[in-house]
Design an enzyme around this catalytic site. Structure first.
Site, PDB file in Angstrom:
ATOM      1  N   VAL A  65      37.867   8.735  42.870  1.00  3.27           N
ATOM      2  CA  VAL A  65      36.584   9.062  43.520  1.00  3.27           C
ATOM      3  C   VAL A  65      35.416   9.147  42.533  1.00  3.27           C
ATOM      4  O   VAL A  65      34.269   9.231  42.955  1.00  3.27           O
ATOM      5  CB  VAL A  65      36.667  10.374  44.348  1.00  3.27           C
ATOM      6  CG1 VAL A  65      37.610  10.213  45.530  1.00  3.27           C
ATOM      7  CG2 VAL A  65      37.032  11.572  43.490  1.00  3.27           C
ATOM      8  N   TYR A  83      34.934  24.799  37.231  1.00  2.00           N
ATOM      9  CA  TYR A  83      35.371  24.674  38.636  1.00  2.00           C
ATOM     10  C   TYR A  83      34.380  25.371  39.575  1.00  2.00           C
ATOM     11  O   TYR A  83      33.983  24.825  40.607  1.00  2.00           O
ATOM     12  CB  TYR A  83      36.761  25.285  38.761  1.00  2.00           C
ATOM     13  CG  TYR A  83      37.431  25.133  40.107  1.00  2.00           C
ATOM     14  CD1 TYR A  83      37.952  23.907  40.516  1.00  2.00           C
ATOM     15  CD2 TYR A  83      37.572  26.223  40.957  1.00  2.00           C
ATOM     16  CE1 TYR A  83      38.581  23.781  41.750  1.00  2.00           C
ATOM     17  CE2 TYR A  83      38.204  26.099  42.184  1.00  2.00           C
ATOM     18  CZ  TYR A  83      38.711  24.878  42.575  1.00  2.00           C
ATOM     19  OH  TYR A  83      39.339  24.754  43.796  1.00  2.00           O
ATOM     20  N   ALA A  84      33.960  26.596  39.190  1.00  3.15           N
ATOM     21  CA  ALA A  84      33.006  27.354  40.023  1.00  3.15           C
ATOM     22  C   ALA A  84      31.692  26.580  40.162  1.00  3.15           C
ATOM     23  O   ALA A  84      31.120  26.495  41.257  1.00  3.15           O
ATOM     24  CB  ALA A  84      32.754  28.720  39.407  1.00  3.15           C
ATOM     25  N   ALA A  85      31.226  26.004  39.047  1.00  7.14           N
ATOM     26  CA  ALA A  85      29.967  25.244  39.085  1.00  7.14           C
ATOM     27  C   ALA A  85      30.114  24.025  39.997  1.00  7.14           C
ATOM     28  O   ALA A  85      29.214  23.710  40.788  1.00  7.14           O
ATOM     29  CB  ALA A  85      29.578  24.810  37.676  1.00  7.14           C
ATOM     30  N   LYS A  90      32.144  23.645  42.554  1.00  3.02           N
ATOM     31  CA  LYS A  90      32.276  24.021  43.972  1.00  3.02           C
ATOM     32  C   LYS A  90      30.972  24.619  44.513  1.00  3.02           C
ATOM     33  O   LYS A  90      30.625  24.414  45.682  1.00  3.02           O
ATOM     34  CB  LYS A  90      33.451  24.983  44.162  1.00  3.02           C
ATOM     35  CG  LYS A  90      34.812  24.357  43.822  1.00  3.02           C
ATOM     36  CD  LYS A  90      35.114  23.132  44.664  1.00  3.02           C
ATOM     37  CE  LYS A  90      36.540  22.635  44.502  1.00  3.02           C
ATOM     38  NZ  LYS A  90      36.864  21.465  45.332  1.00  3.02           N
TER      39      LYS A  90
HETATM   40  P1  NAP Z   1      46.417  19.143  44.738  1.00  3.93           P
HETATM   41  O1  NAP Z   1      47.693  19.595  45.362  1.00  3.93           O
HETATM   42  O2  NAP Z   1      46.342  19.033  43.249  1.00  3.93           O
HETATM   43  O3  NAP Z   1      45.974  17.754  45.427  1.00  3.93           O
HETATM   44  C1  NAP Z   1      44.799  17.106  45.044  1.00  3.93           C
HETATM   45  C2  NAP Z   1      44.935  15.631  45.338  1.00  3.93           C
HETATM   46  O4  NAP Z   1      43.716  14.980  44.869  1.00  3.93           O
HETATM   47  C3  NAP Z   1      46.101  14.989  44.573  1.00  3.93           C
HETATM   48  O5  NAP Z   1      46.764  14.064  45.381  1.00  3.93           O
HETATM   49  C4  NAP Z   1      45.398  14.337  43.399  1.00  3.93           C
HETATM   50  O6  NAP Z   1      46.078  13.246  42.823  1.00  3.93           O
HETATM   51  C5  NAP Z   1      44.107  13.860  44.069  1.00  3.93           C
HETATM   52  N1  NAP Z   1      43.095  13.510  43.079  1.00  3.93           N
HETATM   53  C6  NAP Z   1      42.875  14.089  41.873  1.00  3.93           C
HETATM   54  N2  NAP Z   1      41.902  13.441  41.220  1.00  3.93           N
HETATM   55  C7  NAP Z   1      41.492  12.434  42.024  1.00  3.93           C
HETATM   56  C8  NAP Z   1      40.526  11.411  41.882  1.00  3.93           C
HETATM   57  N3  NAP Z   1      39.775  11.293  40.783  1.00  3.93           N
HETATM   58  N4  NAP Z   1      40.351  10.519  42.889  1.00  3.93           N
HETATM   59  C9  NAP Z   1      41.129  10.624  44.017  1.00  3.93           C
HETATM   60  N5  NAP Z   1      42.066  11.561  44.194  1.00  3.93           N
HETATM   61  C10 NAP Z   1      42.245  12.461  43.206  1.00  3.93           C
HETATM   62  O7  NAP Z   1      45.242  20.139  45.146  1.00  3.93           O
HETATM   63  P2  NAP Z   1      45.080  21.066  46.449  1.00  3.93           P
HETATM   64  O8  NAP Z   1      45.494  22.433  46.088  1.00  3.93           O
HETATM   65  O9  NAP Z   1      45.664  20.405  47.632  1.00  3.93           O
HETATM   66  O10 NAP Z   1      43.481  21.087  46.556  1.00  3.93           O
HETATM   67  C11 NAP Z   1      42.753  20.234  47.430  1.00  3.93           C
HETATM   68  C12 NAP Z   1      41.306  20.689  47.421  1.00  3.93           C
HETATM   69  O11 NAP Z   1      41.221  22.059  47.829  1.00  3.93           O
HETATM   70  C13 NAP Z   1      40.646  20.617  46.043  1.00  3.93           C
HETATM   71  O12 NAP Z   1      39.303  20.199  46.172  1.00  3.93           O
HETATM   72  C14 NAP Z   1      40.716  22.043  45.563  1.00  3.93           C
HETATM   73  O13 NAP Z   1      39.710  22.329  44.615  1.00  3.93           O
HETATM   74  C15 NAP Z   1      40.499  22.796  46.868  1.00  3.93           C
HETATM   75  N6  NAP Z   1      40.982  24.168  46.842  1.00  3.93           N
HETATM   76  C16 NAP Z   1      42.306  24.455  46.637  1.00  3.93           C
HETATM   77  C17 NAP Z   1      42.722  25.785  46.621  1.00  3.93           C
HETATM   78  C18 NAP Z   1      44.153  26.172  46.418  1.00  3.93           C
HETATM   79  O14 NAP Z   1      44.427  27.367  46.340  1.00  3.93           O
HETATM   80  N7  NAP Z   1      45.102  25.244  46.359  1.00  3.93           N
HETATM   81  C19 NAP Z   1      41.779  26.803  46.804  1.00  3.93           C
HETATM   82  C20 NAP Z   1      40.443  26.473  47.000  1.00  3.93           C
HETATM   83  C21 NAP Z   1      40.071  25.149  47.031  1.00  3.93           C
HETATM   84  P3  NAP Z   1      47.261  13.502  41.721  1.00  3.93           P
HETATM   85  O15 NAP Z   1      48.479  13.801  42.519  1.00  3.93           O
HETATM   86  O16 NAP Z   1      47.406  12.258  40.967  1.00  3.93           O
HETATM   87  O17 NAP Z   1      46.807  14.640  40.867  1.00  3.93           O
END
Ligand code: NAP
Length: 246
Positions: free
Chosen positions: A63, A154-156, A158
């Site tokens: 992305v 990360y905070a910045a 989001k």
């Molecule tokens: P995750 O399990 O690490 O999944 C993220 C997905 O995004 C993975 O498939 C990853 O690919 C893919 N990705 C990473 N870099 C990318 C790129 N440059 N282009 C396209 N895809 C990419 O994370 P998650 O916990 O599901 O989080 C999803 C979202 O929720 C994120 O934006 C995160 O900041 C937000 N969030 C999560 C939490 C939490 O507690 N988990 C809390 C608040 C917000 P790879 O498998 O190759 O890494």
């Protein structure tokens, strides 16, 4: 909250919260396009979702790559005819205390979480403007609202997503397009699995509801925001955190 005859594009849709959103949307009848970086995991998820009877395009797209994003969005429009829904979900963490944070750590997190959200929104908004309808949901975080030690980058990123969401909501409001954000608290995924047990216990004690959330909790919020039930809601940040940020 049926999504029959709708097409949803979900970034980072191969695993974690993105996969859960994709699965729920597919169950509600949407066809899907998934952007992700790991071809093998992406194909596995795409075939699981096809088994639910939906058309699914899994595209290897970073992305942060503007031309790849533009080309992939055109491909989705060609294959699936339209994009009704965009979920900006791809995101990473790369934590460190501010005095020790490398410039590369800052840049990578801002690039994926914030610039990636900008590039995908810009590419998809063009098609939504022509159609005069659309739903954009970006996955932010409560860390973008309340901060967290070790996560300045990360905070910045989001907080940036939240500011961008409100600006885009104002720009597109008269064209039938809503733009909202979800701010999850701590959700059980590989991202939070990496935390030490002690850190998890400390966190859990701070959450009024006493447990980490499930990816499904975020997916349900996303479904609401893209559904007709939320047609008059735009520029909103929906917090899904068991009360943590109160
Ligand atoms: P995750 O399990 O690490 O999944 C993220 C997905 O995004 C993975 O498939 C990853 O690919 C893919 N990705 C990473 N870099 C990318 C790129 N440059 N282009 C396209 N895809 C990419 O994370 P998650 O916990 O599901 O989080 C999803 C979202 O929720 C994120 O934006 C995160 O900041 C937000 N969030 C999560 C939490 C939490 O507690 N988990 C809390 C608040 C917000 P790879 O498998 O190759 O890494």
């Amino acid at each position: 909250m049926s999504l029959a005859n709708q097409v949803a594009l979900i970034t980072g849709g191969a695993r974690g919260i993105g996969k859960e959103i994709a699965t729920l949307f597919a169950r509600e009848g949407a066809d899907l396009a998934l952007f992700d970086v790991n071809a093998q995991v992406l194909e596995q998820t795409a075939s699981e979702l096809r088994a639910l009877g939906r058309r699914v395009e899994g595209l290897v797209v970073d992305v942060t790559d503007a031309s790849a994003v533009e080309a992939a969005v055109l491909k989705v429009l060609d294959k699936l005819s339209k994009i009704d829904i965009l979920v900006n979900n791809a995101g990473i963490t790369h934590d460190g205390l501010i005095v020790r944070m490398e410039e590369s750590q800052w840049d990578r997190v801002l690039d994926i979480n914030l610039k990636g959200t900008f590039l995908c929104t810009r590419a998809v908004a063009k098609a939504m403007l022509k159609a005069r309808r659309g739903r954009i949901v970006s996955i932010a975080s409560i860390v973008g609202l309340i901060g967290n030690p070790g996560q300045a980058n990360y905070a910045a990123s989001k907080a940036g997503v939240i500011g961008m969401t409100k600006s885009v909501a104002k720009e597109l409001a008269t064209r039938g397009i809503t733009c909202n954000a979800i701010a999850p608290g701590f959700i059980k995924t590989e991202m939070t699995d990496r935390l030490a047990d002690e850190a998890k216990q400390r966190l859990q004690a701070l959450i009024p509801m006493g447990t980490l959330g499930e990816p499904r909790d975020v997916a349900q919020a996303a479904l609401f925001l893209v559904s007709d039930a939320a047609r008059y809601i735009t520029g909103h940040v929906l917090v899904v955190d068991g009360g943590l940020a109160m």
